[in-house]
Design a protein around this motif. Sequence first.
Motif, PDB file in Angstrom:
ATOM      1  N   ALA A   1     -15.013  -9.568   8.088  1.00 24.67           N
ATOM      2  CA  ALA A   1     -13.706  -9.665   7.421  1.00 24.67           C
ATOM      3  C   ALA A   1     -13.808  -8.138   6.672  1.00 24.67           C
ATOM      4  O   ALA A   1     -12.780  -7.544   6.631  1.00 24.67           O
ATOM      5  N   TYR A   2     -15.006  -7.677   5.932  1.00 21.38           N
ATOM      6  CA  TYR A   2     -14.913  -6.335   5.434  1.00 21.38           C
ATOM      7  C   TYR A   2     -14.960  -5.103   6.417  1.00 21.38           C
ATOM      8  O   TYR A   2     -14.043  -4.137   6.261  1.00 21.38           O
ATOM      9  N   ALA A   3     -15.230  -5.339   7.708  1.00 18.47           N
ATOM     10  CA  ALA A   3     -15.106  -4.472   8.655  1.00 18.47           C
ATOM     11  C   ALA A   3     -13.682  -4.281   8.988  1.00 18.47           C
ATOM     12  O   ALA A   3     -13.253  -2.978   9.274  1.00 18.47           O
ATOM     13  N   GLU A   4     -13.207  -5.231   9.186  1.00 19.98           N
ATOM     14  CA  GLU A   4     -11.428  -5.335   9.500  1.00 19.98           C
ATOM     15  C   GLU A   4     -10.883  -4.618   8.378  1.00 19.98           C
ATOM     16  O   GLU A   4     -10.120  -3.780   8.859  1.00 19.98           O
ATOM     17  N   LEU A   5     -11.129  -4.858   7.354  1.00 16.55           N
ATOM     18  CA  LEU A   5     -10.364  -4.299   6.177  1.00 16.55           C
ATOM     19  C   LEU A   5     -10.687  -2.711   5.980  1.00 16.55           C
ATOM     20  O   LEU A   5      -9.732  -2.000   5.826  1.00 16.55           O
ATOM     21  N   ALA A   6     -11.811  -2.275   6.453  1.00 17.56           N
ATOM     22  CA  ALA A   6     -12.191  -0.911   6.761  1.00 17.56           C
ATOM     23  C   ALA A   6     -11.207  -0.328   7.733  1.00 17.56           C
ATOM     24  O   ALA A   6     -10.637   0.663   7.640  1.00 17.56           O
ATOM     25  N   HIS A   7     -11.250  -0.788   8.748  1.00 15.36           N
ATOM     26  CA  HIS A   7     -10.241  -0.550   9.846  1.00 15.36           C
ATOM     27  C   HIS A   7      -8.871  -0.335   9.324  1.00 15.36           C
ATOM     28  O   HIS A   7      -8.128   0.545  10.044  1.00 15.36           O
ATOM     29  N   TYR A   8      -8.377  -1.527   8.656  1.00 14.68           N
ATOM     30  CA  TYR A   8      -7.056  -1.735   8.200  1.00 14.68           C
ATOM     31  C   TYR A   8      -6.612  -0.357   7.412  1.00 14.68           C
ATOM     32  O   TYR A   8      -5.608   0.297   7.479  1.00 14.68           O
ATOM     33  N   ALA A   9      -7.489  -0.090   6.365  1.00  9.98           N
ATOM     34  CA  ALA A   9      -7.486   1.040   5.649  1.00  9.98           C
ATOM     35  C   ALA A   9      -7.180   2.329   6.224  1.00  9.98           C
ATOM     36  O   ALA A   9      -6.532   3.283   5.873  1.00  9.98           O
ATOM     37  N   ARG A  10      -8.182   2.598   7.439  1.00 10.99           N
ATOM     38  CA  ARG A  10      -7.743   3.800   8.398  1.00 10.99           C
ATOM     39  C   ARG A  10      -6.622   3.710   8.833  1.00 10.99           C
ATOM     40  O   ARG A  10      -5.947   4.962   9.264  1.00 10.99           O
ATOM     41  N   ARG A  11      -6.220   2.632   9.456  1.00 10.77           N
ATOM     42  CA  ARG A  11      -5.105   2.498  10.186  1.00 10.77           C
ATOM     43  C   ARG A  11      -3.719   2.999   9.163  1.00 10.77           C
ATOM     44  O   ARG A  11      -2.635   3.602   9.653  1.00 10.77           O
ATOM     45  N   LEU A  12      -3.939   2.396   7.968  1.00  7.91           N
ATOM     46  CA  LEU A  12      -2.701   2.752   6.898  1.00  7.91           C
ATOM     47  C   LEU A  12      -2.855   4.288   6.853  1.00  7.91           C
ATOM     48  O   LEU A  12      -1.641   4.616   6.443  1.00  7.91           O
ATOM     49  N   ARG A  13      -3.733   4.931   6.922  1.00  9.27           N
ATOM     50  CA  ARG A  13      -3.741   6.324   6.801  1.00  9.27           C
ATOM     51  C   ARG A  13      -2.731   7.010   7.786  1.00  9.27           C
ATOM     52  O   ARG A  13      -2.083   7.887   7.586  1.00  9.27           O
ATOM     53  N   GLN A  14      -2.764   6.494   9.091  1.00  8.76           N
ATOM     54  CA  GLN A  14      -2.095   7.012   9.988  1.00  8.76           C
ATOM     55  C   GLN A  14      -0.325   6.249   9.840  1.00  8.76           C
ATOM     56  O   GLN A  14       0.242   6.939  10.645  1.00  8.76           O
ATOM     57  N   ASP A  15      -0.566   4.815   9.692  1.00  6.89           N
ATOM     58  CA  ASP A  15       0.676   4.046   9.812  1.00  6.89           C
ATOM     59  C   ASP A  15       0.710   3.239   8.589  1.00  6.89           C
ATOM     60  O   ASP A  15       0.126   2.556   8.471  1.00  6.89           O
TER      61      ASP A  15
ATOM     62  N   ALA B   1     -11.824   6.555   1.259  1.00  6.05           N
ATOM     63  CA  ALA B   1     -13.047   6.368   0.438  1.00  6.05           C
ATOM     64  C   ALA B   1     -13.228   4.957   0.324  1.00  6.05           C
ATOM     65  O   ALA B   1     -14.242   4.472   0.551  1.00  6.05           O
ATOM     66  N   ALA B   2     -12.133   4.065   0.153  1.00  5.17           N
ATOM     67  CA  ALA B   2     -12.309   2.523   0.232  1.00  5.17           C
ATOM     68  C   ALA B   2     -12.697   2.184   1.552  1.00  5.17           C
ATOM     69  O   ALA B   2     -13.567   1.214   1.769  1.00  5.17           O
ATOM     70  N   ALA B   3     -12.053   2.771   2.566  1.00  4.68           N
ATOM     71  CA  ALA B   3     -12.674   2.471   4.134  1.00  4.68           C
ATOM     72  C   ALA B   3     -14.253   2.533   4.174  1.00  4.68           C
ATOM     73  O   ALA B   3     -15.012   1.640   4.770  1.00  4.68           O
ATOM     74  N   GLU B   4     -14.851   3.476   3.488  1.00  4.82           N
ATOM     75  CA  GLU B   4     -16.245   3.832   3.786  1.00  4.82           C
ATOM     76  C   GLU B   4     -17.038   2.833   2.831  1.00  4.82           C
ATOM     77  O   GLU B   4     -17.959   2.498   3.072  1.00  4.82           O
ATOM     78  N   THR B   5     -16.426   2.645   1.664  1.00  7.19           N
ATOM     79  CA  THR B   5     -17.006   1.805   0.802  1.00  7.19           C
ATOM     80  C   THR B   5     -17.361   0.378   1.503  1.00  7.19           C
ATOM     81  O   THR B   5     -18.179  -0.517   1.516  1.00  7.19           O
ATOM     82  N   MET B   6     -16.291  -0.022   2.140  1.00  9.47           N
ATOM     83  CA  MET B   6     -16.134  -1.250   2.815  1.00  9.47           C
ATOM     84  C   MET B   6     -16.895  -1.581   3.892  1.00  9.47           C
ATOM     85  O   MET B   6     -17.507  -2.524   4.210  1.00  9.47           O
TER      86      MET B   6
ATOM     87  N   ARG C   1     -25.995   0.460  -0.096  1.00 11.81           N
ATOM     88  CA  ARG C   1     -26.102   1.831  -0.228  1.00 11.81           C
ATOM     89  C   ARG C   1     -24.795   2.555  -0.357  1.00 11.81           C
ATOM     90  O   ARG C   1     -23.925   2.409   0.498  1.00 11.81           O
ATOM     91  N   SER C   2     -24.431   3.075  -1.503  1.00 14.45           N
ATOM     92  CA  SER C   2     -23.106   3.781  -1.677  1.00 14.45           C
ATOM     93  C   SER C   2     -22.970   5.122  -0.839  1.00 14.45           C
ATOM     94  O   SER C   2     -23.634   5.742  -0.858  1.00 14.45           O
ATOM     95  N   PRO C   3     -21.783   5.107  -0.135  1.00 10.95           N
ATOM     96  CA  PRO C   3     -21.316   6.080   0.612  1.00 10.95           C
ATOM     97  C   PRO C   3     -20.831   7.365  -0.418  1.00 10.95           C
ATOM     98  O   PRO C   3     -20.800   7.183  -1.642  1.00 10.95           O
ATOM     99  N   LYS C   4     -20.987   8.415   0.294  1.00  7.28           N
ATOM    100  CA  LYS C   4     -20.912   9.744  -0.418  1.00  7.28           C
ATOM    101  C   LYS C   4     -19.177   9.850  -1.364  1.00  7.28           C
ATOM    102  O   LYS C   4     -19.028  10.402  -2.000  1.00  7.28           O
ATOM    103  N   SER C   5     -18.552   9.056  -0.485  1.00 11.22           N
ATOM    104  CA  SER C   5     -17.159   9.060  -0.822  1.00 11.22           C
ATOM    105  C   SER C   5     -16.801   8.165  -2.189  1.00 11.22           C
ATOM    106  O   SER C   5     -15.593   8.177  -2.760  1.00 11.22           O
ATOM    107  N   SER C   6     -17.952   7.474  -2.466  1.00 12.07           N
ATOM    108  CA  SER C   6     -17.508   6.496  -3.658  1.00 12.07           C
ATOM    109  C   SER C   6     -17.102   7.132  -4.701  1.00 12.07           C
ATOM    110  O   SER C   6     -16.032   6.561  -5.563  1.00 12.07           O
ATOM    111  N   PRO C   7     -17.445   8.223  -5.304  1.00 10.38           N
ATOM    112  CA  PRO C   7     -16.978   8.986  -6.569  1.00 10.38           C
ATOM    113  C   PRO C   7     -15.263   8.908  -6.582  1.00 10.38           C
ATOM    114  O   PRO C   7     -14.659   9.036  -7.416  1.00 10.38           O
ATOM    115  N   ALA C   8     -14.869   9.249  -5.430  1.00 12.46           N
ATOM    116  CA  ALA C   8     -13.435   9.358  -5.180  1.00 12.46           C
ATOM    117  C   ALA C   8     -12.731   8.291  -5.804  1.00 12.46           C
ATOM    118  O   ALA C   8     -11.527   8.226  -6.239  1.00 12.46           O
ATOM    119  N   LEU C   9     -13.078   7.041  -5.765  1.00 13.85           N
ATOM    120  CA  LEU C   9     -12.801   5.552  -5.944  1.00 13.85           C
ATOM    121  C   LEU C   9     -12.458   5.825  -7.299  1.00 13.85           C
ATOM    122  O   LEU C   9     -11.388   4.582  -8.076  1.00 13.85           O
TER     123      LEU C   9
END
Length: 708
Positions: free
Chosen positions: A181-195, A266-271, A285-293
Amino acid sequence: MSWFAALRDSVRAGLKVDRSLSSPRRALRGAVAAALVVFPTLALAGPGPATSAAMGAFIAGTATFQRSFRPRVSLAVAAGIGLGVSTFLGYLAVGIPGAFPVLLALWAFGAGMAWSIGPSAGVVAATTVSVMLVVVQLPVSVPTALGHGALCALGGASQALVVTLWPIDSWRAQREALADAYAELAHYARRLRQDPVAHVDPAPFITARHAATLTPWQARHRPPELRGLRGVAERIRPTLAALADPKVGAAAEGPERDRALELLAAAAETMDALARAVRTGEPYRSPKSSPALTLTARDPDTADPEHAVLTGAARRSARRLTSLLRRAVDTLDREDKETVSSPVAGPGLRRPPLFRLAPSVLLAVRRQLRPHSAVFQHAVRLSGVVTLSYLAAKVLDLHHGYWAPLTAAMVMRPDFAQTYSRGVARLAGTVVGVAVSTAVVQLFHPGQWLSAALAVAFMGGAYLTLRTGYAVMTACVSSYVVFLLGLQPGDPVRTATDRILLTLIGGGIALLAYALFPTWQTARLAERLAEWLAAAGRYGASVLTVFGEPGRGGEDVRSALLDSREARSELLQAIDRADAEPVRHEGQLPELTRKQIDKARAAVGMLGRSTVLMEAHLPPAEADPLPGAVEFAEELRDATAIAAGALLVGDQVEFAALRALHRRWDAELAALPPSHRIEVARAGSRMVLAALTDLEKATKARRVPSGA
């Protein structure tokens, strides 16, 4: 798709070999459990009882490998009991002339109806038919029937005992479901960046909900990190959509859109990191992009466009997103009761114990007891095919005639693709397995103990290759049955020849029966679409009702969302199965072409997505009611229900009354002082009307039914 193309694809799917294996430790555990009951029974009671015990142990072990979120112990026990009952009844009936075919037909029909409970129940029920066919061939008297049935159940109890004493990945299925479920949310966040209007896949969330429905024992022993995270994921989904959508979220262009894209990445990497931690059980393990959130707002007075702030609804969505992600991380990190019992987690989902499922099981079966039900048609087809295969083998007077109905029982499935791919795989696997095992018997003449050891070894091989492909697993199963029944006297070469011939007979009857009496999913697409439309309309109405009556209807929103999600998932599954069927789409869909179905599906998907955006901005309980929202919600619910009925009976789909009411309501809202809730309600309702207008256009050119 033509018959040639459909059969070609089925052959390829059936013979496809995947290199992935099941858990070696779990496969070893299943084989050990079988050995613990096979060898003592062989020593104390002889080959016949040992065969019954081995069959019960193998099938009960197979049940523990099914995709189920119940405790493995209960699955093994339930399978063992079912096998014991089927064996006992089979032994009683085989001694009465003409009784066994009748019992076989009734039992096969019941096994087919078990698909109304779920795929796992259907698969295990089909195996009870095969066990009944195998063990009743052994020469015993009626008084010992109860003993053989008890030995089958004992095999299931052995699996349950070993699972209890040797737990392996006890919560693996739940972890996988939540991580998906969290992996699909990460994919969804990336798809939203394009569409910005992309759709989320509902399947992982449906599975995660099933995984989170626990028995009382599971609720007491669940790992802390699995508590609360699913509820957070459910709230992240609409928040992501609300942030990305240009109508109710960040602007379509400019610095605000750039900031939204940064947050989505950043949300996609966190998820992704959350999914990895849940899946492996390792610390987060927090990804490098977490501060952006944490940078949802910046200095509004700066002249630097890169430091522009998110404003309005986009700002609120961003804050909600970061808050939810922090809560998920805290839940996974701290694992303290204060965090995991927060309101975000929602009430626990309870799964009743197996012995309390009888009323719900009977209700599910009763709902499918109608001629047009796909499950009912499968049950009738399975019953007829198994009985006909059994009688054909009797008429031909072939040795080991049970192999034909056994093949038919294991091949038949409710849909075309699975039935034909399994038929091809069953034939190939049986030929290889029987040939290899018979050659071993012919060359080395293993005794009883070595034959039993080889049977147990191939049981472990079958467990290990469950994910490798049905053909490979069937080869292992055929080999273990050959060695198991090799404990009885007989000519191995003749036996091998008869089994291959009987496999051809049983598989051929099964495939021919499905071709002559099919259940085409293509013809059911309009029905699935209508169910989704009605469910999506109820979902939209429940969300709009909360705008009109804040603090009420929260449970209705949740229930309607789940119904809409299930209906969409069933439609997508039906489309996948329809694409593999050798039928023309035109002429199978009542007054709708496949092209119209696809356009209508996109329109209903936009209706659901519009509702998701409004759900992300539901007003708090203390907010003032929004005038006219309840009336518009009621009209939306009625209009979509009527439209769903129109799809089924061939009437025109139209929303003139809803459109007129929306014009009046929109004008009423425009006259009120501007506010965030009014902005969201107006934008969301306009998107709803646009989606329904697209649905009207998609279904406008209706075909005239033949014979009208």
